[in-house]
Design an enzyme around this catalytic site. Structure first.
Site, PDB file in Angstrom:
ATOM      1  N   LEU A 110      46.780  46.296  36.543  1.00  0.00           N
ATOM      2  CA  LEU A 110      46.473  45.031  37.209  1.00  0.00           C
ATOM      3  C   LEU A 110      47.164  45.091  38.568  1.00  0.00           C
ATOM      4  CD1 LEU A 110      46.981  42.366  34.358  1.00  0.00           C
ATOM      5  CD2 LEU A 110      44.829  43.250  35.265  1.00  0.00           C
ATOM      6  N   ASP A 111      46.527  44.525  39.584  1.00  0.00           N
ATOM      7  CA  ASP A 111      47.135  44.499  40.921  1.00  0.00           C
ATOM      8  C   ASP A 111      48.435  43.722  40.872  1.00  0.00           C
ATOM      9  OD1 ASP A 111      44.690  45.499  41.703  1.00  0.00           O
ATOM     10  OD2 ASP A 111      43.971  43.551  42.426  1.00  0.00           O
ATOM     11  N   LYS A 112      49.254  43.958  41.883  1.00  0.00           N
ATOM     12  CA  LYS A 112      50.510  43.200  42.010  1.00  0.00           C
ATOM     13  C   LYS A 112      50.217  41.696  41.977  1.00  0.00           C
ATOM     14  CE  LYS A 112      54.537  43.023  45.032  1.00  0.00           C
ATOM     15  NZ  LYS A 112      55.182  43.539  46.239  1.00  0.00           N
ATOM     16  N   ARG A 197      37.984  41.810  42.805  1.00  0.00           N
ATOM     17  CA  ARG A 197      38.102  41.362  44.209  1.00  0.00           C
ATOM     18  C   ARG A 197      36.991  41.988  45.062  1.00  0.00           C
ATOM     19  NH1 ARG A 197      43.451  39.110  44.418  1.00  0.00           N
ATOM     20  NH2 ARG A 197      44.630  39.860  42.637  1.00  0.00           N
TER      21      ARG A 197
END
Ligand code: URA
Length: 238
Positions: A110-112, A197
């Site tokens: 998962l992205d930051k 995104r």
């Protein structure tokens, strides 16, 4: 996770693999009574033991190799082993677990700036199976969008023709559920880099906040942000 019978291994190998110490330190820990046998049998570094027989500071050992962890990842933590990248998701686990061999890694990333359901495991075969595009494990994301939806996004995402910038193949069909004009859930079966995104960017929108609420049949349940729990074998049926 494997459902194998507890097997006997050398004591120093067992403790080394669980991150308690390096193998050559075991003799000193035995001498100092830090490591003991549950029935007070005498032990040496090379004694063949099973996991359940051994106590460390009077406590049962950490879970054996073959663990799966379900974490509720907070925002701001990075799915990386590299300390230089900031606070890591591994920092939420007991420090000793960073020393385990095989290593615990995240199942996908998962992205930051994405929160929610994150799986971690030391089981290489499981890591491979759950991240392989072949297995098409559904993952659901809740997204808050910068701009109101235009109306055709669900159809575009479901079409299997959406191209992401710089990629050769279109995204597999994904299911968009509209909550209101700027809140949606999106179910995808792939795990491309920044996929959600980039999918919204491809239709002229921008994701302001992103949270993963499920992975296969798994959900966060009562887990609060920053908490984790070990999964049982039966929970990993996907
Ligand atoms: N898609 C994204 O854009 N970010 C994530 O962290 C996961 C999926």
């Amino acid at each position: 996770m494997k459902n194998s019978k507890p097997s006997k291994v050398r004591l120093d190998k067992l403790l080394g693999s669980l991150g308690y110490c390096v193998r050559k330190e075991v003799a000193v820990l035995l001498r100092d009574g830090v490591i003991t046998h549950i029935d007070n049998l005498s032990l040496k570094s090379d004694t063949k033991v099973s996991h359940e027989e051994i106590l460390y500071e009077g406590e049962p050992l950490d879970p054996p190799t073959g663990i799966v962890i379900l974490m509720n990842k907070p925002l701001g933590l990075v799915c990386s082993h590299d300390d230089g990248e900031g606070r890591l998701v591994y920092d939420l686990l007991p420090p000793r677990w960073r020393m385990r061999d095989p290593k615990i890694s995240t199942i996908g990333r998962l992205d930051k700036e994405t929160s929610g359901l994150l799986l971690l495991s030391d089981d290489g075969a499981l890591l491979h199976r759950l991240t392989s595009p072949k297995h098409k494990v559904p993952k659901v994301y809740e997204a808050t969008l910068d701009r109101p939806l235009q109306g055709d996004e669900a159809e575009i995402f479901a079409s299997g023709t959406l191209m992401l910038n710089g990629e050769k193949n279109p995204c597999l069909p994904a299911k968009l559920t509209i909550i209101d004009e700027s809140h949606v859930t999106l179910e995808i079966t792939e795990g491309r880099y920044h996929q959600v995104r980039r999918m919204f960017a491809a239709v002229g929108n921008h994701v302001m906040a992103l949270h993963r609420s499920s992975f296969g049949d798994l959900t966060l349940g009562d887990l609060k942000e920053g908490e984790y729990r070990l999964l049982d074998l039966e929970e990993m049926t996907n």
